[in-house]
Design an enzyme around this catalytic site. Structure first.
Site, mmCIF file in Angstrom:
data_model
loop_
_atom_site.group_PDB
_atom_site.id
_atom_site.type_symbol
_atom_site.label_atom_id
_atom_site.label_comp_id
_atom_site.label_asym_id
_atom_site.label_seq_id
_atom_site.Cartn_x
_atom_site.Cartn_y
_atom_site.Cartn_z
ATOM 1 N N SER A 110 0.891 -1.935 0.376
ATOM 2 C CA SER A 110 -0.034 -0.480 -0.239
ATOM 3 C C SER A 110 0.749 1.076 0.153
ATOM 4 O O SER A 110 0.372 2.242 -0.532
ATOM 5 C CB SER A 110 -1.021 0.052 1.348
ATOM 6 N N ASP A 164 -4.769 -0.363 -2.591
ATOM 7 C CA ASP A 164 -5.068 -1.100 -1.248
ATOM 8 C C ASP A 164 -5.891 -2.351 -1.557
ATOM 9 O O ASP A 164 -6.326 -2.526 -3.259
ATOM 10 C CB ASP A 164 -6.280 -0.030 -1.306
ATOM 11 N N LYS A 204 2.102 -18.974 6.742
ATOM 12 C CA LYS A 204 1.641 -19.047 8.360
ATOM 13 C C LYS A 204 1.786 -18.102 9.340
ATOM 14 O O LYS A 204 2.507 -17.148 9.197
ATOM 15 C CB LYS A 204 2.380 -20.297 9.268
ATOM 16 N N HIS A 259 8.488 -22.554 6.856
ATOM 17 C CA HIS A 259 9.710 -22.568 6.490
ATOM 18 C C HIS A 259 10.652 -23.350 7.095
ATOM 19 O O HIS A 259 11.825 -23.605 6.666
ATOM 20 C CB HIS A 259 10.428 -21.048 6.384
ATOM 21 N N GLU A 287 14.256 -17.868 21.551
ATOM 22 C CA GLU A 287 15.119 -16.867 20.898
ATOM 23 C C GLU A 287 16.008 -16.108 21.489
ATOM 24 O O GLU A 287 14.776 -16.030 23.417
ATOM 25 C CB GLU A 287 14.518 -16.523 19.494
ATOM 26 N N HIS A 331 5.520 -24.951 13.329
ATOM 27 C CA HIS A 331 7.007 -24.916 13.269
ATOM 28 C C HIS A 331 7.238 -26.160 13.854
ATOM 29 O O HIS A 331 7.563 -28.249 13.529
ATOM 30 C CB HIS A 331 7.981 -23.617 13.393
ATOM 31 N N LYS A 391 10.513 -15.949 23.013
ATOM 32 C CA LYS A 391 11.315 -14.584 22.557
ATOM 33 C C LYS A 391 12.217 -14.264 24.536
ATOM 34 O O LYS A 391 11.274 -14.619 25.536
ATOM 35 C CB LYS A 391 10.871 -13.880 22.908
#
Ligand code: BG6
Length: 470
Positions: free
Chosen positions: A50, A91, A144, A174, A212, A236, A322
């Site tokens: 956009s 858009d 995903k 992935h 992570e 995953h 995380k």
């Protein structure tokens, strides 16, 4: 089993919706650059978004992305990528955006449309591709999470299938394109020693950790609509479970693999709130795009059962977060102890019996831990690892591999509709019904309640970070 069995006509253009976004910057441009380096990028690439950008702005973004992912070490490949690139701004709700896209596609008749956009926009774009005539002979590649619960995944599948045939829909995860994860399938079924022990008689528990050591960064708004369970566990980590738990495929070819994986999801017992511990790192609520009183989890641990002949009664523990203590992903398959305790030392200090460990990232390795006798007269030993290290220098990037496959029409490494829906059915009962998040300190291994979840079967394996050679 050769997964490169391509019987379809390759796509003659790649369209990237959301080309100015984070995913394109982090993953897609480096993948396209890698394809160009291998001489595989020979179709027009049309970016759609956009923002009213110029092509020069998009070129700058591409250069910046490639530099951040590594370095620009092949000018000709970069020039090739930039020369293929075009841009349409508009858009996604506006039919004229699709008219402009059609013009840019020119003579291309079999585009692959990649939806690197927020999931809430998937249906709009798919419908508009249909009404504008851009879906004919085309493929669609969907990122995903595919849906945000069972009902929305079904609805999205319904919409996607009203416009595209199932074999033209490529649901990307992935993780399925990663070497170490493809190797789980290979290692399990290319060797004969594993099968006799790969079951409830010999396996005590299985753990998977994806940790992570960074926060949500600039993805706070996306994360608020997803959370850890939807972002990485339902897809995953579940894909890893499926590869570890599936029965041997009945025949060569990926159709058989898809069948067996779907059966694993179907045999998973739907979760109940007591199976799940959710955590949130302190400071998350101050991240841009995050609600001040957010209850979204940045950490999730769960206990899962697969009610199949092979796995009945074996607990599977999955965990991701995380801002944890390291960045690493690892599977630990813990075996049952010997039936009799013949040596007084046979319980190691950390209580772990023999195990098989699959290191999935950042490096890749397989280790088999077994006890061996130490020097001396006494029958005292220690647990040591037989260690098999795999280096993947020069391997294709997951997104490079998967984009090439989708453009070639090869769905081997993508998720099938029935599997996606069966996976949602497992997590659906706890998406909205759960205890509030437990806070945890950034740099830790998550809230202590996660330790209590696994306590009956031991303790979490905390994978350590290792430096990988680039
Ligand atoms: C993505 C998630 O799908 O996978 C991210 O949206 C996560 O939140 C990422 O960081 C992890 O992927 P990888 O390949 O870096 O392990």
């Amino acid at each position: 089993m050769d997964y490169k069995h391509i019987r379809t006509t390759p796509a003659d253009a790649l369209v990237i919706f959301g080309v100015t976004g984070d995913l394109a910057h982090k993953m897609i441009f480096p993948a396209l650059y890698a394809m160009a380096k291998r001489g595989l990028l020979n179709v027009p690439v049309v970016g759609v978004a956009s923002s009213p950008w110029t092509l020069a702005q998009l070129h700058k973004r591409v250069r910046d992305s490639i530099r951040q992912a590594g370095k620009i070490d092949d000018r000709a490949a970069l020039d090739c990528l930039l020369s293929q690139l075009q841009y349409v701004s508009g858009d996604y709700n506006d039919p004229s955006t699709f008219g402009a896209l059609k013009q840019k596609l020119g003579a291309a008749r079999r585009p692959a449309h990649y939806l690197a956009i927020p999931p809430a926009l998937f249906a709009t774009v798919i419908k508009n591709l249909g009404t504008s005539g851009l879906a004919k002979q085309a493929r669609v590649i969907v990122e995903k999470p595919f849906g945000r619960d069972l009902a929305s995944a079904r609805e999205l599948n319904r919409i996607a299938l009203s416009v595209f045939a199932e074999d033209s829909i490529f649901r990307i995860d992935h993780y399925l394109g990663k070497e170490a994860i493809m190797n789980i399938l290979y290692f399990r079924f290319a060797n004969s020693f594993l099968e006799p022990i790969w079951n409830r008689d010999n396996v005590a528990s299985v753990q998977i950790t994806l940790a992570e050591d960074f926060g949500v960064k600039e993805r706070g708004a996306f994360y608020e609509s997803a959370g850890c369970l939807r972002d990485v566990i339902q897809n995953h980590l579940f894909q890893i479970v499926a590869l570890l738990a599936m029965e041997p495929p009945a025949f060569q070819g990926f159709g058989a693999v898809h069948n067996e994986k779907a059966k694993v999801f179907q045999a998973m017992r739907p979760l109940v709130p007591g199976d799940v511990v959710r955590g949130q790192y302190t400071g998350y609520r101050k991240e841009p795009g995050v609600a001040k009183k957010s209850d979204v989890e940045t950490f999730c641990a769960l206990r899962l059962f697969i009610d199949s002949w092979r796995w009945a009664g074996v607990p599977w523990y999955l965990r991701s977060g995380k801002f944890m203590a390291s960045t690493a992903a690892e599977v630990m398959v813990e075996l049952k102890p010997p039936p009799q305790k013949l040596f007084n030392d046979s319980h190691p200090a950390n209580g772990r019996s023999n195990y098989l460990r699959f290191r999935l990232s950042p490096n890749s390795a397989i280790a088999l831990a077994a006890r061996v006798k130490c020097d001396g007269k006494a029958f005292v030993g220690e647990q040591r690892e037989l260690y098999l290290l795999d280096e993947h220098h020069g391997a294709e990037l997951p997104y490079e591999r998967l984009l090439c496959d989708a453009m070639a029409g090869d769905g081997a490494l993508f998720s099938r509709e029935d599997a996606v829906e069966a996976a949602w059915a497992v997590v659906d009962p706890v998406l909205d019904t759960h205890a509030p998040v437990h806070p945890y300190k950034p740099g830790s291994w998550g809230p202590r309640q996660a330790d209590a979840l696994i306590a009956a079967d031991g303790s979490w394996n905390n994978p350590i970070m290792v430096k990988t050679k680039k």
